[in-house]
Design a protein around this motif. Structure first.
Motif, PDB file in Angstrom:
ATOM      1  N   THR A  72      34.425  37.569 -25.843  1.00  0.00           N
ATOM      2  CA  THR A  72      33.329  36.635 -25.609  1.00  0.00           C
ATOM      3  C   THR A  72      33.830  35.549 -24.665  1.00  0.00           C
ATOM      4  N   ILE A  73      33.005  35.257 -23.689  1.00  0.00           N
ATOM      5  CA  ILE A  73      33.407  34.342 -22.623  1.00  0.00           C
ATOM      6  C   ILE A  73      32.584  33.067 -22.706  1.00  0.00           C
ATOM      7  N   LEU A  74      33.261  31.939 -22.611  1.00  0.00           N
ATOM      8  CA  LEU A  74      32.577  30.644 -22.605  1.00  0.00           C
ATOM      9  C   LEU A  74      32.550  30.112 -21.181  1.00  0.00           C
ATOM     10  N   VAL A  75      31.352  29.816 -20.677  1.00  0.00           N
ATOM     11  CA  VAL A  75      31.208  29.230 -19.346  1.00  0.00           C
ATOM     12  C   VAL A  75      30.779  27.777 -19.509  1.00  0.00           C
ATOM     13  N   ILE A  76      31.515  26.868 -18.874  1.00  0.00           N
ATOM     14  CA  ILE A  76      31.161  25.453 -18.936  1.00  0.00           C
ATOM     15  C   ILE A  76      30.128  25.189 -17.841  1.00  0.00           C
ATOM     16  N   ALA A  77      28.934  24.769 -18.240  1.00  0.00           N
ATOM     17  CA  ALA A  77      27.865  24.547 -17.260  1.00  0.00           C
ATOM     18  C   ALA A  77      28.125  23.282 -16.459  1.00  0.00           C
ATOM     19  N   GLU A  78      27.895  23.384 -15.153  1.00  0.00           N
ATOM     20  CA  GLU A  78      27.904  22.198 -14.290  1.00  0.00           C
ATOM     21  C   GLU A  78      26.438  21.782 -14.167  1.00  0.00           C
ATOM     22  N   HIS A  79      26.168  20.509 -14.393  1.00  0.00           N
ATOM     23  CA  HIS A  79      24.778  20.069 -14.269  1.00  0.00           C
ATOM     24  C   HIS A  79      24.700  18.668 -13.707  1.00  0.00           C
ATOM     25  N   GLU A  80      23.578  18.380 -13.063  1.00  0.00           N
ATOM     26  CA  GLU A  80      23.363  17.033 -12.540  1.00  0.00           C
ATOM     27  C   GLU A  80      21.874  16.742 -12.543  1.00  0.00           C
ATOM     28  N   ASN A  81      21.525  15.524 -12.820  1.00  0.00           N
ATOM     29  CA  ASN A  81      20.130  15.087 -12.847  1.00  0.00           C
ATOM     30  C   ASN A  81      19.227  16.015 -13.657  1.00  0.00           C
ATOM     31  N   GLY A  82      19.705  16.458 -14.786  1.00  0.00           N
ATOM     32  CA  GLY A  82      18.879  17.265 -15.668  1.00  0.00           C
ATOM     33  C   GLY A  82      18.655  18.692 -15.210  1.00  0.00           C
ATOM     34  N   ALA A  83      19.430  19.177 -14.237  1.00  0.00           N
ATOM     35  CA  ALA A  83      19.274  20.553 -13.773  1.00  0.00           C
ATOM     36  C   ALA A  83      20.641  21.246 -13.759  1.00  0.00           C
ATOM     37  N   VAL A  84      20.614  22.586 -13.909  1.00  0.00           N
ATOM     38  CA  VAL A  84      21.854  23.353 -13.843  1.00  0.00           C
ATOM     39  C   VAL A  84      22.289  23.442 -12.379  1.00  0.00           C
ATOM     40  N   ALA A  85      23.537  23.089 -12.082  1.00  0.00           N
ATOM     41  CA  ALA A  85      24.018  23.158 -10.702  1.00  0.00           C
ATOM     42  C   ALA A  85      24.238  24.620 -10.304  1.00  0.00           C
ATOM     43  N   ALA A  98      30.976  35.677 -12.330  1.00  0.00           N
ATOM     44  CA  ALA A  98      32.384  36.029 -12.535  1.00  0.00           C
ATOM     45  C   ALA A  98      32.604  36.467 -13.977  1.00  0.00           C
ATOM     46  N   ALA A  99      31.948  35.772 -14.916  1.00  0.00           N
ATOM     47  CA  ALA A  99      32.056  36.133 -16.330  1.00  0.00           C
ATOM     48  C   ALA A  99      31.515  37.539 -16.560  1.00  0.00           C
ATOM     49  N   ALA A 100      30.415  37.858 -15.886  1.00  0.00           N
ATOM     50  CA  ALA A 100      29.812  39.191 -16.033  1.00  0.00           C
ATOM     51  C   ALA A 100      30.763  40.272 -15.532  1.00  0.00           C
ATOM     52  N   LYS A 101      31.543  39.955 -14.485  1.00  0.00           N
ATOM     53  CA  LYS A 101      32.524  40.928 -13.958  1.00  0.00           C
ATOM     54  C   LYS A 101      33.638  41.169 -14.969  1.00  0.00           C
ATOM     55  N   ILE A 102      34.007  40.129 -15.714  1.00  0.00           N
ATOM     56  CA  ILE A 102      35.047  40.281 -16.744  1.00  0.00           C
ATOM     57  C   ILE A 102      34.514  41.178 -17.852  1.00  0.00           C
ATOM     58  N   ASP A 145      30.266  39.318 -24.064  1.00  0.00           N
ATOM     59  CA  ASP A 145      29.198  38.357 -24.323  1.00  0.00           C
ATOM     60  C   ASP A 145      29.475  37.085 -23.540  1.00  0.00           C
ATOM     61  N   ILE A 146      28.413  36.486 -22.993  1.00  0.00           N
ATOM     62  CA  ILE A 146      28.600  35.245 -22.237  1.00  0.00           C
ATOM     63  C   ILE A 146      27.853  34.108 -22.927  1.00  0.00           C
ATOM     64  N   SER A 166      23.980  35.080 -23.416  1.00  0.00           N
ATOM     65  CA  SER A 166      23.428  35.416 -24.728  1.00  0.00           C
ATOM     66  C   SER A 166      23.314  34.220 -25.659  1.00  0.00           C
ATOM     67  N   LYS A 167      24.067  33.149 -25.382  1.00  0.00           N
ATOM     68  CA  LYS A 167      23.942  31.967 -26.241  1.00  0.00           C
ATOM     69  C   LYS A 167      24.252  30.708 -25.445  1.00  0.00           C
ATOM     70  N   VAL A 168      23.528  29.636 -25.756  1.00  0.00           N
ATOM     71  CA  VAL A 168      23.810  28.351 -25.115  1.00  0.00           C
ATOM     72  C   VAL A 168      24.193  27.355 -26.205  1.00  0.00           C
ATOM     73  N   LEU A 169      25.348  26.734 -26.048  1.00  0.00           N
ATOM     74  CA  LEU A 169      25.798  25.704 -26.983  1.00  0.00           C
ATOM     75  C   LEU A 169      25.526  24.349 -26.336  1.00  0.00           C
ATOM     76  N   VAL A 170      24.909  23.448 -27.079  1.00  0.00           N
ATOM     77  CA  VAL A 170      24.587  22.135 -26.517  1.00  0.00           C
ATOM     78  C   VAL A 170      25.313  21.048 -27.282  1.00  0.00           C
ATOM     79  N   ALA A 171      26.133  20.285 -26.562  1.00  0.00           N
ATOM     80  CA  ALA A 171      26.799  19.131 -27.165  1.00  0.00           C
ATOM     81  C   ALA A 171      26.186  17.899 -26.516  1.00  0.00           C
ATOM     82  N   ASP A 172      25.217  17.308 -27.211  1.00  0.00           N
ATOM     83  CA  ASP A 172      24.487  16.172 -26.661  1.00  0.00           C
ATOM     84  C   ASP A 172      24.995  14.906 -27.348  1.00  0.00           C
ATOM     85  N   ASN A 173      25.748  14.109 -26.600  1.00  0.00           N
ATOM     86  CA  ASN A 173      26.369  12.941 -27.209  1.00  0.00           C
ATOM     87  C   ASN A 173      26.680  11.917 -26.112  1.00  0.00           C
TER      88      ASN A 173
END
Lengths: 309, 249
Positions: A2-15, A24-28, A31-32, A55-62
């Motif tokens: 299982t691969i964890l991708v750290i999302a880059e985001h700015e102004n409320g949108a995914v970069a 790249a994760a899909a090539k490995i 589960d992403i 397949s899953k999004v983890l949200v750490a809102d703090n």
């Protein structure tokens, strides 16, 4: 796996670089999952859930994760990342800032700026300003990797249907604080994502002359970049710099105007599909990588080019 | 306060490196070596902090072969007070280097550690961040401005969209970006004086640090060469080629 991708985001949108990293994760293979850390990032998480292949999004809102301070975000990523086979982030200034800190907390090497996935543990990355390509193999329990966006075609931003899950963990080291930021404003496409890039170098002579490149760029729907010489001379802000120490671009068309083509500049653009060089010095090294070279005075050639488009 | 600066001996930035025929690495035999350009900026910043009366002592450290003494002497000639060489013949990964630097930080107890943002050989951009993680210090990476104020340091950082300023508690780690400053040249009298400044040599074993790595390099290849281009005679011909041959506009 299982691969964890750290999302880059700015102004409320995914970069956009996040989409290349998921590719790249899909090539490995495996589960992403995507981690969205920040403050008030509900909309980002919803957008991340739609990315194809996730397949899953983890949200750490703090509040501690606002502005992506590495002292707070890295322990979060390390804690969550322990359970994954790979932790990936785009090789943006944020990714480069946070991920080595994560790797050290996990006591593993980090692999920087991969441009291809050979297998789940073997990757290619450029070294020596792109003058050599190393194939590296990792035996780390968690493989911590930054991904060069131009090395992978972006996955679709729509079509996925991932579950969104909140992460409670709050890490606040209390050792750093955000003071302020000064962002360059531009209506043109983002440099690293643009299909066409027009760049100027020392040959532009001054900042005012960049107006010729802006006019040409607007005709082409292009982004405008610069060499280090142009940035150091104060012609343009440093976030426009293309090269080993600036941004890495791989557009369909790269037009280098008044740029000699030092090794450090080539490191940032030599994967462009078509390179055009306009320079009055026919011995300039840029002509060795240019598909089409024009030996001419840029102050005549650029306006003429703009008129013909 | 005491400032620790880490420097690295790398192939000179003007050298066009060649990959070895057996693909084991790049050929560094008889190639000019220098201090990594970002490390020069780190030394310069430390010296300026001393000139402003902020820093009281500058210790420069490198991890590498015995020949890396040359780069330490250069840093001493530029204004560092003393030098530490952690001697290791093998090429180490960033994590091992960060662990060795952590051991030196524990011993020297600096208030500020300045490194370059990346070395131009491995292009990793990791060591400063890793050292910050291991020591638990805050990090100000890609710095274009550094201001020490009381028990904090304000660092202006070069980020993708522009500039960001953060305030870090001391002790802290700063990594330098190109625009932080313009490094000075060493003067001949200072080069002579630097020969008398103290230079201590230690080994990774003596520091009690294991340099084992989880990464190995399988091979190193030359990048794919671009096919030779053509010179066009006029702007009209260029536009025609881009439209009809390359089909990019």
């Amino acid at each position: 796996m299982t691969i964890l991708v750290i999302a880059e985001h700015e102004n409320g949108a995914v970069a956009p670089a996040t989409l290349n990293t998921v590719a790249a994760a899909a090539k490995i293979g495996g589960d992403i999952h995507v981690l969205v850390a920040g403050q008030g990032v509900g909309a980002v998480a919803e957008a991340a859930a739609k990315i194809a292949g996730v397949s899953k999004v983890l949200v750490a809102d703090n509040a501690a994760y606002a502005h992506q301070l590495p002292e707070n975000v890295a322990p979060l990523v390390a804690e969550i990342g322990k359970g994954y086979s790979h932790v990936l982030a785009p090789a943006t200034s944020n990714g480069k800032n946070i991920l080595p800190r994560v790797a050290a907390l996990l006591d593993v090497d980090q692999i920087s700026e991969i441009i291809s996935v050979e297998s789940a543990d073997t990757f290619k990355r450029p070294i020596y300003a792109g003058n050599a390509i190393a194939t590296v193999q990792s035996s780390a329990a968690v493989k911590v990797i930054t991904v060069r966006a131009t090395g992978f075609d972006a996955v679709a931003a729509e079509g996925g249907l991932a579950a969104v899950e909140a992460v409670a963990a709050a890490h606040d080291a209390g050792t750093s604080a955000f003071v302020g930021e000064e962002l360059a404003k531009s209506d043109r496409p983002e440099l690293t994502a643009a299909k066409i890039v027009v760049s100027g170098g020392r040959g532009m002579q001054n900042g005012d002359n960049f107006k010729h490149l802006y006019a040409l760029a607007d005709k082409l729907g292009a982004a405008v970049g610069a060499s280090r010489a142009a940035v150091d001379a104060g012609f343009v802000p440093n976030d426009m710099q293309v090269g080993q120490t600036g941004k890495i671009v791989a557009p369909q068309l790269y037009i280098a105007v008044g740029i000699s083509g030092a090794i450090q500049h080539l490191a940032g653009m030599k994967d462009a599909k078509v390179i055009v060089a306009i320079n009055k010095d026919e011995e300039a090294p840029i002509f060795q990588v240019a598909d089409y070279g024009l030996v001419a005075d840029l102050f005549e050639a650029v306006p003429e080019l703009e008129n013909l488009l | 306060m005491k400032v620790l600066v880490a420097v690295k001996r790398v192939v000179d930035y003007n050298v066009k490196v060649r990959v070895k025929a057996d693909n084991s690495g790049v050929d560094l035999a008889n190639v000019k070596m220098s201090m990594n350009p970002f490390c020069e900026i780190a030394v310069e910043e430390a010296v300026r902090l001393k000139e402003k009366g902020v820093a009281t002592e500058i210790v420069v450290v490198t991890i590498g072969p015995s020949t890396a003494q040359e780069q330490l002497r250069t840093a001493l000639a530029l204004g560092a007070d003393r030098a530490v060489l952690v001697e290791s013949a093998e090429e180490l990964n960033s994590l091992a280097v960060a662990k060795l630097l952590k051991a030196v930080v524990d011993k020297e107890q600096p208030q500020l550690v300045i490194l370059g943002k990346q070395a131009i050989d491995s292009d990793n951009n990791q060591t400063g961040q890793m050292l910050a993680a291991l020591s638990g210090f805050a990090q100000g990476t890609f710095a274009s401005k550094v201001e020490v104020a009381g028990d904090k340091v304000n660092v202006t950082r070069e980020i993708d969209g522009g500039l960001q300023t953060v305030a870090l508690n001391l002790p802290a780690i700063v990594t330098t970006d190109l625009r932080l400053n313009e490094p000075r040249y060493a003067s001949l009298p200072n080069i002579m004086k630097a020969k008398k400044k103290p230079l201590e040599t230690v080994t990774p074993d003596a520091l009690g640090v294991s340099t084992a790595s989880t990464t190995k390099t399988l091979k190193v290849e030359a990048p794919a060469a671009r096919s030779a281009g053509i010179k066009v005679k006029s702007v009209a011909e260029l536009v025609e080629k881009l439209k009809n041959e390359a089909k990019v506009i």
